[in-house]
Scaffold this motif. Structure first.
Motif, PDB file in Angstrom:
ATOM      1  N   UNK A 190      -0.685  12.761   4.165  1.00  0.00           N
ATOM      2  CA  UNK A 190      -1.567  13.708   4.848  1.00  0.00           C
ATOM      3  C   UNK A 190      -2.104  13.100   6.142  1.00  0.00           C
ATOM      4  N   UNK A 191      -2.363  11.783   6.123  1.00  0.00           N
ATOM      5  CA  UNK A 191      -2.871  11.127   7.325  1.00  0.00           C
ATOM      6  C   UNK A 191      -1.779  10.949   8.369  1.00  0.00           C
ATOM      7  N   UNK A 192      -0.547  10.771   7.922  1.00  0.00           N
ATOM      8  CA  UNK A 192       0.581  10.736   8.856  1.00  0.00           C
ATOM      9  C   UNK A 192       0.704  12.094   9.543  1.00  0.00           C
ATOM     10  N   UNK A 193       0.561  13.155   8.772  1.00  0.00           N
ATOM     11  CA  UNK A 193       0.620  14.506   9.335  1.00  0.00           C
ATOM     12  C   UNK A 193      -0.489  14.737  10.364  1.00  0.00           C
ATOM     13  N   UNK A 223       0.827  -1.203   0.000  1.00  0.00           N
ATOM     14  CA  UNK A 223       0.000   0.000   0.000  1.00  0.00           C
ATOM     15  C   UNK A 223       0.864   1.258   0.000  1.00  0.00           C
ATOM     16  N   UNK A 224       0.347   2.271  -0.642  1.00  0.00           N
ATOM     17  CA  UNK A 224       1.026   3.558  -0.708  1.00  0.00           C
ATOM     18  C   UNK A 224       0.737   4.344   0.577  1.00  0.00           C
ATOM     19  N   UNK A 225       1.738   5.031   1.095  1.00  0.00           N
ATOM     20  CA  UNK A 225       1.564   5.833   2.315  1.00  0.00           C
ATOM     21  C   UNK A 225       0.842   7.124   1.956  1.00  0.00           C
ATOM     22  N   UNK A 226      -0.202   7.426   2.686  1.00  0.00           N
ATOM     23  CA  UNK A 226      -0.926   8.691   2.537  1.00  0.00           C
ATOM     24  C   UNK A 226      -0.338   9.664   3.565  1.00  0.00           C
ATOM     25  N   UNK A 272     -12.360   7.462  -4.228  1.00  0.00           N
ATOM     26  CA  UNK A 272     -11.761   6.182  -4.558  1.00  0.00           C
ATOM     27  C   UNK A 272     -10.255   6.150  -4.386  1.00  0.00           C
ATOM     28  N   UNK A 273      -9.724   7.063  -3.619  1.00  0.00           N
ATOM     29  CA  UNK A 273      -8.280   7.146  -3.427  1.00  0.00           C
ATOM     30  C   UNK A 273      -7.794   6.341  -2.228  1.00  0.00           C
ATOM     31  N   UNK A 274      -8.718   5.725  -1.499  1.00  0.00           N
ATOM     32  CA  UNK A 274      -8.329   4.887  -0.362  1.00  0.00           C
ATOM     33  C   UNK A 274      -8.512   3.434  -0.686  1.00  0.00           C
TER      34      UNK A 274
END
Length: 61
Positions: free
Chosen positions: A7-10, A2-5, A59-61
Motif C-alpha cells: 500500500x505504501x509503494x502504491x 522486512x516485508x514489503x507494505x 503494530x503492523x509496522x
C-alpha cells in the motif's frame, strides 16, 4: 528481512506520478492542471500518512 507494505509503494508511486503531473501542467501553462495536481498530491500524502499512523497503532509496522 522486512516485508514489503504494498500500500505504501502504491502511495509513493501515485505521489511521484502526481509530482510529474504538476511539472507537465506547468509546461502546458494549465492553471487548472496545476491546482488539481496540487490538491491531488495533498490528498495522496494525507492518506499515506493517515494509513501509516493506523498501521503503527495496530503494530503492523
Amino acid at each position: 528481512m522486512k516485508e514489503i507494505k504494498w500500500i505504501f509503494v502504491l502511495f509513493s508511486v501515485a505521489a511521484a506520478a502526481d509530482i510529474i503531473g504538476i511539472g507537465i501542467a506547468i509546461a502546458e501553462e494549465s492553471i487548472v492542471g496545476i491546482l488539481g495536481s496540487i490538491v491531488l498530491i495533498i490528498l495522496i500524502m494525507g492518506f499515506g500518512f493517515k494509513t501509516k499512523k493506523k498501521y503503527r497503532e495496530e503494530g503492523r509496522l
